[in-house]
Design a protein around this motif. Sequence first.
Motif, PDB file in Angstrom:
ATOM      1  N   ASP A   1      -0.674 -10.129 -20.983  1.00  0.00           N
ATOM      2  CA  ASP A   1      -1.543  -9.219 -21.887  1.00  0.00           C
ATOM      3  C   ASP A   1      -0.398  -8.847 -21.970  1.00  0.00           C
ATOM      4  N   ALA A   2       1.432  -9.818 -21.944  1.00  0.00           N
ATOM      5  CA  ALA A   2       2.052  -9.048 -23.003  1.00  0.00           C
ATOM      6  C   ALA A   2       2.671  -9.959 -23.613  1.00  0.00           C
ATOM      7  N   GLY A   3       1.990 -10.728 -24.090  1.00  0.00           N
ATOM      8  CA  GLY A   3       1.672 -12.442 -24.713  1.00  0.00           C
ATOM      9  C   GLY A   3       1.957 -12.956 -24.572  1.00  0.00           C
ATOM     10  N   VAL A   4       2.448 -13.434 -23.334  1.00  0.00           N
ATOM     11  CA  VAL A   4       3.359 -14.453 -23.020  1.00  0.00           C
ATOM     12  C   VAL A   4       2.600 -15.581 -22.323  1.00  0.00           C
ATOM     13  N   ASP A   5       3.118 -16.534 -22.604  1.00  0.00           N
ATOM     14  CA  ASP A   5       2.061 -17.503 -21.137  1.00  0.00           C
ATOM     15  C   ASP A   5       2.661 -18.064 -19.859  1.00  0.00           C
ATOM     16  N   VAL A   6       1.785 -18.429 -19.249  1.00  0.00           N
ATOM     17  CA  VAL A   6       2.488 -18.058 -16.968  1.00  0.00           C
ATOM     18  C   VAL A   6       2.220 -19.669 -17.226  1.00  0.00           C
ATOM     19  N   ILE A   7       2.781 -20.009 -16.063  1.00  0.00           N
ATOM     20  CA  ILE A   7       3.222 -21.783 -15.653  1.00  0.00           C
ATOM     21  C   ILE A   7       2.892 -20.846 -14.363  1.00  0.00           C
ATOM     22  N   ASP A   8       1.802 -21.117 -13.708  1.00  0.00           N
ATOM     23  CA  ASP A   8       1.861 -21.814 -12.151  1.00  0.00           C
ATOM     24  C   ASP A   8       2.174 -22.379 -11.735  1.00  0.00           C
ATOM     25  N   LEU A   9       3.133 -22.010 -10.327  1.00  0.00           N
ATOM     26  CA  LEU A   9       3.461 -23.382  -9.520  1.00  0.00           C
ATOM     27  C   LEU A   9       2.348 -23.051  -8.130  1.00  0.00           C
ATOM     28  N   GLY A  10       2.172 -22.855  -8.041  1.00  0.00           N
ATOM     29  CA  GLY A  10       1.115 -22.278  -6.746  1.00  0.00           C
ATOM     30  C   GLY A  10       1.632 -22.053  -5.885  1.00  0.00           C
ATOM     31  N   MET A  11       1.711 -21.765  -4.967  1.00  0.00           N
ATOM     32  CA  MET A  11       2.262 -21.946  -3.301  1.00  0.00           C
ATOM     33  C   MET A  11       3.739 -22.935  -3.411  1.00  0.00           C
ATOM     34  N   THR A  12       4.883 -21.652  -3.441  1.00  0.00           N
ATOM     35  CA  THR A  12       6.006 -22.433  -3.226  1.00  0.00           C
ATOM     36  C   THR A  12       7.080 -21.518  -2.444  1.00  0.00           C
ATOM     37  N   GLY A  13       8.313 -22.249  -2.691  1.00  0.00           N
ATOM     38  CA  GLY A  13       9.444 -21.397  -1.520  1.00  0.00           C
ATOM     39  C   GLY A  13      10.256 -20.559  -3.133  1.00  0.00           C
TER      40      GLY A  13
ATOM     41  N   GLY B   1       0.526  -1.041   0.003  1.00  0.00           N
ATOM     42  CA  GLY B   1      -0.230   0.125   0.139  1.00  0.00           C
ATOM     43  C   GLY B   1       1.232   0.992   0.421  1.00  0.00           C
ATOM     44  N   VAL B   2       2.442   1.208   0.159  1.00  0.00           N
ATOM     45  CA  VAL B   2       2.876   2.216   0.322  1.00  0.00           C
ATOM     46  C   VAL B   2       4.166   2.386  -1.455  1.00  0.00           C
ATOM     47  N   ASN B   3       4.600   1.495  -1.917  1.00  0.00           N
ATOM     48  CA  ASN B   3       5.457   1.158  -2.603  1.00  0.00           C
ATOM     49  C   ASN B   3       5.059  -0.266  -3.333  1.00  0.00           C
ATOM     50  N   LEU B   4       3.839  -0.728  -3.162  1.00  0.00           N
ATOM     51  CA  LEU B   4       4.072  -2.276  -3.793  1.00  0.00           C
ATOM     52  C   LEU B   4       2.521  -2.689  -3.359  1.00  0.00           C
ATOM     53  N   ASP B   5       1.913  -2.652  -4.996  1.00  0.00           N
ATOM     54  CA  ASP B   5       0.427  -3.374  -4.761  1.00  0.00           C
ATOM     55  C   ASP B   5       0.573  -4.293  -6.048  1.00  0.00           C
ATOM     56  N   GLU B   6      -0.911  -3.981  -5.451  1.00  0.00           N
ATOM     57  CA  GLU B   6      -1.324  -5.472  -7.228  1.00  0.00           C
ATOM     58  C   GLU B   6      -1.293  -4.282  -8.553  1.00  0.00           C
ATOM     59  N   ALA B   7      -1.365  -2.693  -8.213  1.00  0.00           N
ATOM     60  CA  ALA B   7      -1.260  -2.005  -9.951  1.00  0.00           C
ATOM     61  C   ALA B   7      -0.340  -2.228  -9.797  1.00  0.00           C
ATOM     62  N   ILE B   8       0.989  -1.656  -9.730  1.00  0.00           N
ATOM     63  CA  ILE B   8       2.867  -1.890  -8.929  1.00  0.00           C
ATOM     64  C   ILE B   8       3.054  -3.287  -9.970  1.00  0.00           C
ATOM     65  N   ALA B   9       2.102  -4.142  -9.310  1.00  0.00           N
ATOM     66  CA  ALA B   9       2.895  -5.705  -9.752  1.00  0.00           C
ATOM     67  C   ALA B   9       3.170  -6.209 -11.226  1.00  0.00           C
ATOM     68  N   TYR B  10       1.168  -5.415 -11.276  1.00  0.00           N
ATOM     69  CA  TYR B  10       1.322  -6.018 -13.201  1.00  0.00           C
ATOM     70  C   TYR B  10       2.421  -5.004 -14.115  1.00  0.00           C
ATOM     71  N   ARG B  11       2.334  -4.482 -13.464  1.00  0.00           N
ATOM     72  CA  ARG B  11       3.201  -3.865 -14.395  1.00  0.00           C
ATOM     73  C   ARG B  11       4.652  -4.396 -14.599  1.00  0.00           C
ATOM     74  N   ILE B  12       5.017  -4.947 -13.109  1.00  0.00           N
ATOM     75  CA  ILE B  12       6.316  -5.461 -13.562  1.00  0.00           C
ATOM     76  C   ILE B  12       6.189  -6.964 -13.514  1.00  0.00           C
ATOM     77  N   GLY B  13       4.725  -6.700 -14.526  1.00  0.00           N
ATOM     78  CA  GLY B  13       4.583  -8.543 -14.541  1.00  0.00           C
ATOM     79  C   GLY B  13       5.172  -8.611 -16.732  1.00  0.00           C
ATOM     80  N   ARG B  14       4.262  -6.854 -16.814  1.00  0.00           N
ATOM     81  CA  ARG B  14       4.496  -7.173 -18.107  1.00  0.00           C
ATOM     82  C   ARG B  14       5.677  -6.457 -18.685  1.00  0.00           C
ATOM     83  N   ALA B  15       6.405  -5.183 -17.976  1.00  0.00           N
ATOM     84  CA  ALA B  15       7.397  -5.585 -17.711  1.00  0.00           C
ATOM     85  C   ALA B  15       8.110  -6.411 -17.973  1.00  0.00           C
ATOM     86  N   PHE B  16       8.679  -7.008 -17.531  1.00  0.00           N
ATOM     87  CA  PHE B  16       9.522  -7.755 -17.169  1.00  0.00           C
ATOM     88  C   PHE B  16       9.656  -9.284 -18.480  1.00  0.00           C
ATOM     89  N   ALA B  17       8.187  -9.409 -18.655  1.00  0.00           N
ATOM     90  CA  ALA B  17       7.649 -10.936 -20.189  1.00  0.00           C
ATOM     91  C   ALA B  17       7.716  -9.955 -21.567  1.00  0.00           C
TER      92      ALA B  17
END
Length: 495
Positions: A97-109, A33-49
């Motif tokens: 949304d970046a057009g890249v497939d995702v493999i969701d591993l669930g809860m992980t280390g 809620g200060v410098n990390l939230d869902e909107a920021i996570a979305y941007r990071i995921g999209r930029a990374f991909a």
Amino acid sequence: MSTSATPSYQPATEFNPITISSFKAYDIRGELGVNLDEAIAYRIGRAFAQILYQRYNAATDQQDSDLTDLQPAIVIGSDIRHSSEQLKQATLKGIIDAGVDVIDLGMTGTEEVYFATSYYQALGGIEVTASHNPINYNGLKLVKEHSKPISADEGLAEIQALAESGQFNNSNQLGKLQLLADKSAYIDHVISFIDIDKLKPLKLVINSGNGSAGPVVDLLIEKLAQAGAPIEVIKLHHTPDGSFPNGIPNPMIEANRVATKQAVLENNADLGVAFDGDFDRCFLFDENGEFIDGSYVVGMLAQAFLNKYPNESIVYDPRVIYNTEAVIEAHNGKAVISKSGHSFIKQVMRESGAVYGGEMSAHHYFRDFFYCDSGMIPWLLTIELLSITGKTLSVLVTGYIHAYPSSGELNFRLTTSDAPTIIRAIEDKFSAENPSKSMLDGLSLDFGDWRLNLRASNTEPLVRLNIETRGDKSLLADKVREIKVWLSEQGAVLA
């Protein structure tokens, strides 16, 4: 292979430039809620991909074999924190949304993401975790192809710049989402590091800290039992619980070691094991419940690997070195020093082909684990070593501790000075004694019979001090006392 649900996060339709202050030297960590939230996570995921996919397409055009064998997908997992699933959903929506497939591993280390990135030959991987940080924090750890690290100097700054700008490409089609939560291949790989037939009867206490380790510990114990290994395990704080009812899992804090120590003593266990939240670090306690400093664990594992693989290279960091170098020399290994930090250690290991690398911070790296760190492999190697030698853990490490006593890492909070000034000043203080000097990581001064390393924290206003001697506990105590007083005079107080 099964398909998971549609991502629950729905992003904005327009992306104005923003500043994201949660990017650090090696990963992303921020306060919710200060410098990390869902909107920021979305941007990071999209930029990374987007960045990884562009590299992949360019490599495909040029027939770059290092990338063309990959599949255009990114793996993602998350720890047990209550905020992690929501952040993961936002991140993977950005990838899709970046057009890249995702493999969701669930809860992980974190190490499960390292493994899956290479195992599935993915473009990269993301673990949503805050590890041992306070409960109101979270973050993302990123790797690229072949589980190679990403740091500020190796791609993280580029990802940050694109995420902040919001100048994303419009993909012609969305990526696909698959849930691949089966851990069998990972468990088989981890267990392959030891010879189960050599295991002798042992009783362990394993403290998972209510983090993500519990399910993996269960699978490993089941695997050992199926093979007939005579290993008994007492599980402590075992159930994953994002509210962390027994405190944030961080065994580096002395108060957090008490429960493991007590359980070892009460159960007459041979070994205690504790993890942080995403179990990429492994902490060991001997049969007396005594916490074993990470630098001595590095020496022990170096010896174990050199017994199996003679003449191999071992990588270690420069904070505490006397014992590790002595072990490597005694067992005919090749000593290779590296700046501390996972991206440096992994790079030096790849360059030298080292079979093992270790840091005193309880990170342990393995060539046959894609040069990545694992918290599960060290305790398995330890029970194998206890079984083969017939010695207790205290006996295995007591010789190390007596021969090369060390202070452990002492943190000093800066009040009226800064780290570069203090580091220059301590060099001046001892210049007349003409010590051997290294600036590989902070400042190391070696006086022959004792040695110090003083370095700045990458994330906090701290300097970190380590002192070691060659078998002289009295000298160690004198030097620790002297430098503590001197640091306080320089405006650095013990944290």
